[in-house]
Design a protein around this motif. Sequence first.
Motif, PDB file in Angstrom:
ATOM      1  N   MET A   1     -10.977   7.456 -17.073  1.00 57.13           N
ATOM      2  CA  MET A   1     -10.234   6.886 -16.783  1.00 57.13           C
ATOM      3  C   MET A   1      -8.355   7.063 -15.810  1.00 57.13           C
ATOM      4  O   MET A   1      -8.295   6.052 -15.241  1.00 57.13           O
ATOM      5  CB  MET A   1      -9.964   6.850 -18.335  1.00 57.13           C
ATOM      6  N   SER A   2      -8.466   8.736 -15.489  1.00 61.19           N
ATOM      7  CA  SER A   2      -7.448   9.164 -15.221  1.00 61.19           C
ATOM      8  C   SER A   2      -7.378   8.719 -13.984  1.00 61.19           C
ATOM      9  O   SER A   2      -6.565   8.158 -12.883  1.00 61.19           O
ATOM     10  CB  SER A   2      -7.569  10.714 -15.754  1.00 61.19           C
ATOM     11  N   LEU A   3      -9.229   8.649 -13.850  1.00 62.59           N
ATOM     12  CA  LEU A   3      -8.823   8.068 -11.913  1.00 62.59           C
ATOM     13  C   LEU A   3      -8.882   6.770 -11.849  1.00 62.59           C
ATOM     14  O   LEU A   3      -8.314   6.201 -11.021  1.00 62.59           O
ATOM     15  CB  LEU A   3     -11.031   8.156 -11.706  1.00 62.59           C
ATOM     16  N   LEU A   4      -9.286   5.764 -12.566  1.00 67.01           N
ATOM     17  CA  LEU A   4      -8.576   4.561 -12.679  1.00 67.01           C
ATOM     18  C   LEU A   4      -6.844   4.352 -12.004  1.00 67.01           C
ATOM     19  O   LEU A   4      -7.112   3.416 -11.721  1.00 67.01           O
ATOM     20  CB  LEU A   4      -9.048   3.589 -13.416  1.00 67.01           C
ATOM     21  N   LEU A   5      -6.384   4.639 -13.425  1.00 64.78           N
ATOM     22  CA  LEU A   5      -5.287   5.185 -12.745  1.00 64.78           C
ATOM     23  C   LEU A   5      -4.296   5.092 -11.670  1.00 64.78           C
ATOM     24  O   LEU A   5      -4.025   5.290 -11.265  1.00 64.78           O
ATOM     25  CB  LEU A   5      -4.161   5.879 -14.844  1.00 64.78           C
ATOM     26  N   ALA A   6      -5.022   6.961 -11.384  1.00 61.98           N
ATOM     27  CA  ALA A   6      -4.384   7.137 -10.418  1.00 61.98           C
ATOM     28  C   ALA A   6      -4.609   6.016  -9.336  1.00 61.98           C
ATOM     29  O   ALA A   6      -4.417   6.199  -8.207  1.00 61.98           O
ATOM     30  CB  ALA A   6      -5.802   8.897  -9.874  1.00 61.98           C
ATOM     31  N   SER A   7      -6.217   5.052  -9.091  1.00 65.36           N
ATOM     32  CA  SER A   7      -6.640   5.126  -7.949  1.00 65.36           C
ATOM     33  C   SER A   7      -5.235   3.908  -8.017  1.00 65.36           C
ATOM     34  O   SER A   7      -4.887   2.866  -6.505  1.00 65.36           O
ATOM     35  CB  SER A   7      -8.226   4.266  -7.914  1.00 65.36           C
ATOM     36  N   ALA A   8      -5.321   3.024  -9.102  1.00 68.59           N
ATOM     37  CA  ALA A   8      -4.211   1.884  -9.395  1.00 68.59           C
ATOM     38  C   ALA A   8      -2.950   2.221  -9.085  1.00 68.59           C
ATOM     39  O   ALA A   8      -2.608   0.869  -7.956  1.00 68.59           O
ATOM     40  CB  ALA A   8      -4.330   2.095 -10.761  1.00 68.59           C
ATOM     41  N   HIS A   9      -2.598   3.545  -9.134  1.00 69.21           N
ATOM     42  CA  HIS A   9      -1.022   3.675  -8.708  1.00 69.21           C
ATOM     43  C   HIS A   9      -0.924   3.892  -7.001  1.00 69.21           C
ATOM     44  O   HIS A   9      -0.150   3.748  -5.975  1.00 69.21           O
ATOM     45  CB  HIS A   9      -0.504   5.529  -9.746  1.00 69.21           C
ATOM     46  N   ARG A  10      -2.183   4.865  -7.093  1.00 70.14           N
ATOM     47  CA  ARG A  10      -1.794   4.535  -5.159  1.00 70.14           C
ATOM     48  C   ARG A  10      -1.886   3.233  -4.590  1.00 70.14           C
ATOM     49  O   ARG A  10      -1.714   3.635  -3.468  1.00 70.14           O
ATOM     50  CB  ARG A  10      -3.653   5.529  -4.243  1.00 70.14           C
ATOM     51  N   LEU A  11      -3.128   3.040  -4.808  1.00 67.72           N
ATOM     52  CA  LEU A  11      -3.599   1.424  -4.089  1.00 67.72           C
ATOM     53  C   LEU A  11      -2.115   0.369  -3.666  1.00 67.72           C
ATOM     54  O   LEU A  11      -1.163   0.125  -3.383  1.00 67.72           O
ATOM     55  CB  LEU A  11      -4.037   0.822  -4.748  1.00 67.72           C
ATOM     56  N   LYS A  12      -0.959   0.306  -5.243  1.00 68.53           N
ATOM     57  CA  LYS A  12      -0.020  -0.259  -5.747  1.00 68.53           C
ATOM     58  C   LYS A  12       0.733   1.008  -4.399  1.00 68.53           C
ATOM     59  O   LYS A  12       1.858  -0.364  -4.578  1.00 68.53           O
ATOM     60  CB  LYS A  12      -0.033  -0.383  -6.235  1.00 68.53           C
ATOM     61  N   ALA A  13       0.966   2.016  -4.643  1.00 65.00           N
ATOM     62  CA  ALA A  13       2.086   2.115  -4.512  1.00 65.00           C
ATOM     63  C   ALA A  13       1.937   2.045  -2.098  1.00 65.00           C
ATOM     64  O   ALA A  13       3.271   2.075  -1.503  1.00 65.00           O
ATOM     65  CB  ALA A  13       1.740   3.587  -4.077  1.00 65.00           C
ATOM     66  N   ALA A  14       0.538   2.331  -1.463  1.00 67.19           N
ATOM     67  CA  ALA A  14       0.446   1.191  -0.499  1.00 67.19           C
ATOM     68  C   ALA A  14       0.858   0.178  -0.278  1.00 67.19           C
ATOM     69  O   ALA A  14       2.041  -0.177   0.874  1.00 67.19           O
ATOM     70  CB  ALA A  14      -0.935   1.304  -0.246  1.00 67.19           C
ATOM     71  N   ALA A  15       0.864  -0.706  -1.314  1.00 70.15           N
ATOM     72  CA  ALA A  15       1.748  -1.839  -1.015  1.00 70.15           C
ATOM     73  C   ALA A  15       2.802  -2.131  -1.047  1.00 70.15           C
ATOM     74  O   ALA A  15       3.565  -2.431  -0.643  1.00 70.15           O
ATOM     75  CB  ALA A  15       0.900  -2.984  -2.363  1.00 70.15           C
ATOM     76  N   ARG A  16       3.299  -1.663  -1.783  1.00 72.61           N
ATOM     77  CA  ARG A  16       5.073  -1.242  -2.013  1.00 72.61           C
ATOM     78  C   ARG A  16       5.520  -0.677  -0.965  1.00 72.61           C
ATOM     79  O   ARG A  16       6.980  -0.802  -0.603  1.00 72.61           O
ATOM     80  CB  ARG A  16       5.119  -0.081  -3.367  1.00 72.61           C
ATOM     81  N   GLY A  17       4.864  -0.124  -0.421  1.00 67.88           N
ATOM     82  CA  GLY A  17       5.215   0.647   0.842  1.00 67.88           C
ATOM     83  C   GLY A  17       5.360  -0.397   1.790  1.00 67.88           C
ATOM     84  O   GLY A  17       6.007  -0.055   2.363  1.00 67.88           O
ATOM     85  N   ILE A  18       4.493  -0.509   2.421  1.00 71.56           N
ATOM     86  CA  ILE A  18       4.461  -1.942   3.503  1.00 71.56           C
ATOM     87  C   ILE A  18       4.878  -3.072   3.230  1.00 71.56           C
ATOM     88  O   ILE A  18       6.228  -3.257   3.540  1.00 71.56           O
ATOM     89  CB  ILE A  18       2.512  -2.290   3.121  1.00 71.56           C
ATOM     90  N   GLY A  19       5.407  -3.568   1.616  1.00 67.50           N
ATOM     91  CA  GLY A  19       6.544  -3.828   1.190  1.00 67.50           C
ATOM     92  C   GLY A  19       7.529  -3.743   1.593  1.00 67.50           C
ATOM     93  O   GLY A  19       8.547  -4.513   2.499  1.00 67.50           O
ATOM     94  N   THR A  20       8.208  -2.356   1.246  1.00 62.69           N
ATOM     95  CA  THR A  20       9.318  -2.313   1.568  1.00 62.69           C
ATOM     96  C   THR A  20       9.674  -2.087   3.041  1.00 62.69           C
ATOM     97  O   THR A  20      10.805  -2.386   3.830  1.00 62.69           O
ATOM     98  CB  THR A  20       9.089  -0.679   1.005  1.00 62.69           C
ATOM     99  N   ALA A  21       9.073  -1.479   3.919  1.00 63.80           N
ATOM    100  CA  ALA A  21       9.233  -1.163   5.002  1.00 63.80           C
ATOM    101  C   ALA A  21       8.745  -2.704   5.846  1.00 63.80           C
ATOM    102  O   ALA A  21       9.966  -2.744   6.940  1.00 63.80           O
ATOM    103  CB  ALA A  21       7.475  -0.848   6.102  1.00 63.80           C
ATOM    104  N   ALA A  22       8.533  -3.714   5.768  1.00 61.11           N
ATOM    105  CA  ALA A  22       8.742  -5.133   6.206  1.00 61.11           C
ATOM    106  C   ALA A  22       9.548  -5.831   5.773  1.00 61.11           C
ATOM    107  O   ALA A  22      10.217  -6.578   6.146  1.00 61.11           O
ATOM    108  CB  ALA A  22       7.568  -6.067   5.562  1.00 61.11           C
TER     109      ALA A  22
END
Length: 183
Positions: A1-22
Amino acid sequence: MSLLLASAHRLKAAARGIGTAAAWLVVLLILTVVLDVITRRFVVLGSTKLQDLEWHFHAALFLFSLGYAYVEGEHVRIDVLHTRFGPKTAAAIELVGALIFLVPFCLIVLYYGYTFVERSFMLDEGSASQTGLPHRWIIKSTLLGGFFMLLVAALGALCESLAILLGAPPPESRHGEHEEVGL
């Protein structure tokens, strides 16, 4: 379960980062519009290149913000019904909706969008106007980038929803309330 949450956090952080830069494209868009207006009004020099650049910045801003909007829950959904659901029900709806609608849609756009961009690149397509910007494949590539980031955000939401359904607590929002898992 912690792998799922860590993956979710990383994926969502990538989307947030690109959106913030955009989001900085807004500044370039505003400057381009102001320059276009000034040159048209006071110099009497209209520029098709500036007009093309305006819609290029606008398209890139919109497309690269798709993933960010999804992760932050700023997309369209039926909030009247969503607020009545508990975290597990909302996660189940999110999971089903993303699996049935969002992920397949992103994959279809990426599949056909690649051919769309490739054809533009091979033809060295330019603006429809003779005095417009060349290399239209560059702006068409933002379609692929934007939908890829939306897919990344969707995969992050899927991981998070699956973790919640398996018993993980819903993530806390910035205001200390449970974050909505949007559809």
